[in-house]
Scaffold this active site. Structure first.
Site, PDB file in Angstrom:
ATOM      1  N   LYS A 259      -4.736   4.915  16.791  1.00  0.00           N
ATOM      2  CA  LYS A 259      -3.898   3.785  17.215  1.00  0.00           C
ATOM      3  C   LYS A 259      -3.830   3.716  18.740  1.00  0.00           C
ATOM      4  CE  LYS A 259      -1.423   3.743  12.893  1.00  0.00           C
ATOM      5  NZ  LYS A 259      -0.442   4.397  12.039  1.00  0.00           N
TER       6      LYS A 259
ATOM      7  N   GLN B 199       5.106   7.039  12.255  1.00  0.00           N
ATOM      8  CA  GLN B 199       4.032   7.428  11.333  1.00  0.00           C
ATOM      9  C   GLN B 199       4.614   8.125  10.103  1.00  0.00           C
ATOM     10  OE1 GLN B 199       0.850   6.520  11.849  1.00  0.00           O
ATOM     11  NE2 GLN B 199       0.167   7.453   9.941  1.00  0.00           N
TER      12      GLN B 199
ATOM     13  N   ASP C  60       4.933  -2.547  11.440  1.00  0.00           N
ATOM     14  CA  ASP C  60       4.444  -2.125  10.124  1.00  0.00           C
ATOM     15  C   ASP C  60       4.897  -3.079   9.016  1.00  0.00           C
ATOM     16  OD1 ASP C  60       2.907   0.271  10.065  1.00  0.00           O
ATOM     17  OD2 ASP C  60       4.684   1.487  10.479  1.00  0.00           O
TER      18      ASP C  60
HETATM   19  N1  GUN Z   1       1.026   6.332   7.020  1.00  0.00           N
HETATM   20  C1  GUN Z   1      -0.049   5.902   6.332  1.00  0.00           C
HETATM   21  N2  GUN Z   1      -0.250   4.576   6.559  1.00  0.00           N
HETATM   22  C2  GUN Z   1       0.724   4.188   7.413  1.00  0.00           C
HETATM   23  C3  GUN Z   1       1.039   2.943   8.024  1.00  0.00           C
HETATM   24  O1  GUN Z   1       0.394   1.911   7.808  1.00  0.00           O
HETATM   25  N3  GUN Z   1       2.112   2.954   8.858  1.00  0.00           N
HETATM   26  C4  GUN Z   1       2.855   4.064   9.082  1.00  0.00           C
HETATM   27  N4  GUN Z   1       3.911   3.953   9.886  1.00  0.00           N
HETATM   28  N5  GUN Z   1       2.585   5.233   8.527  1.00  0.00           N
HETATM   29  C5  GUN Z   1       1.523   5.287   7.704  1.00  0.00           C
END
Ligand code: GUN
Length: 278
Positions: free
Chosen positions: A52, A96, A119
């Site tokens: 990211k 995350q 998200d």
């Molecule tokens: N863990 C696995 N996929 C995601 C996601 O799309 N967003 C977040 N915040 N955590 C994750």
């Protein structure tokens, strides 16, 4: 026509558009920033967070990383989120998942300002998705819709089967397909006669997290297959939830793992972060 849907190529196009949007805002003196919080040392999460950060650098978004120790308390995490909610240089906030067991995931997601919830996990944003009126869409299902549309695949009136009912992928995926006029079936671990249902899918979307779970006998000839999985196979190699080599022979289009849905998820996160600033 190539049967394999190239998520990497489509993601590159999305990111190029985001980059140009970020540059336009920068021209007006507006900076776009994404705060990413990671708690503990889950190796997969660390890879996702690093990716990211790289994506942010690629499109010109400022990234703020908060790598917190496993011992972080709920109170400390909520205090950080509160601070980021109030910080104008932070347009988007992402925590995350999964969080360590002692932390309350629901409370953490609920603490993120819905306007910065890139998200789209906050209950307010989930509610907007239910009624088809939204600012943010969750990155993976939104990325899949964008891939389908980019490939000229309409889901209108088609039998779309989603295998998996997670809040992150399965449930919002079903809502988005419904909004696009698909006939949607959601299957999960308790579904009886799964193969019978998946075999009727014109578009089959699989998000179960089990290596090569969908075999060729479970797929309709000519179907479009979208594989959200990211697993290690018995041979130690990355693989999806679909037995790619066998299913490939039967279908009209299929996403590879890696290089299919994953890059789109990341690209949509950048798009959401840009749109949080508008
Ligand atoms: N863990 C696995 N996929 C995601 C996601 O799309 N967003 C977040 N915040 N955590 C994750």
């Amino acid at each position: 026509m190539n049967k394999i849907i190239d998520g990497k190529a489509v993601a590159a196009q999305v990111k190029a558009q985001v980059k140009s949007g970020v540059e336009q805002l920068a021209g007006r003196g507006i900076n776009v920033g994404l705060a990413v919080i990671i708690v503990g040392e889950n190796p997969a999460s660390q890879v996702y967070v690093r990716n990211k950060k790289n994506d942010c650098a690629e499109v010109g978004i400022t990234s703020f990383e908060y790598a917190l120790p496993e011992s972080t308390t709920q109170q400390e995490l909520l205090a950080l989120i509160e601070k980021l909610n109030a910080d104008d240089s932070v347009s988007g906030i992402l925590c995350q998942l999964p969080l360590p067991e002692h932390l309350d995931e629901k409370a953490v997601i609920g603490a993120i300002s819905p306007e910065k919830d890139v998200d789209a996990f906050h209950p307010q944003n989930v509610g907007h998705i239910m009624i088809g009126d939204y600012t943010f869409l969750p990155c993976t299902p939104a990325g899949i819709m964008e891939l389908l549309s980019h490939e000229g695949i309409s889901v209108s009136g088609k039998n779309c089967v989603v295998v998996g009912r997670s809040n992150i992928v399965g449930k919002p995926m079903a809502m988005m397909l419904l909004k696009a006029d698909a006939t949607v079936t959601i299957c999960h671990s308790r579904t009886k006669n799964l193969a019978e249902i998946t075999s009727r899918a014109d578009v089959l979307i699989v998000a179960v997290g089990r290596a090569k779970f969908i075999t060729a006998d479970m797929v309709k000839p000519g179907a479009v297959v979208i594989d959200v999985g990211m697993n290690r196979g018995a041979d130690g190699k990355l693989c999806g939830d679909v037995d790619f080599d066998a299913v490939y022979e039967k279908v009209s289009r299929i996403t590879p793992v890696p290089g299919g849905v994953g890059p789109m998820t990341r690209a949509i996160l950048m798009k959401n972060t840009l749109s949080s600033k508008r």
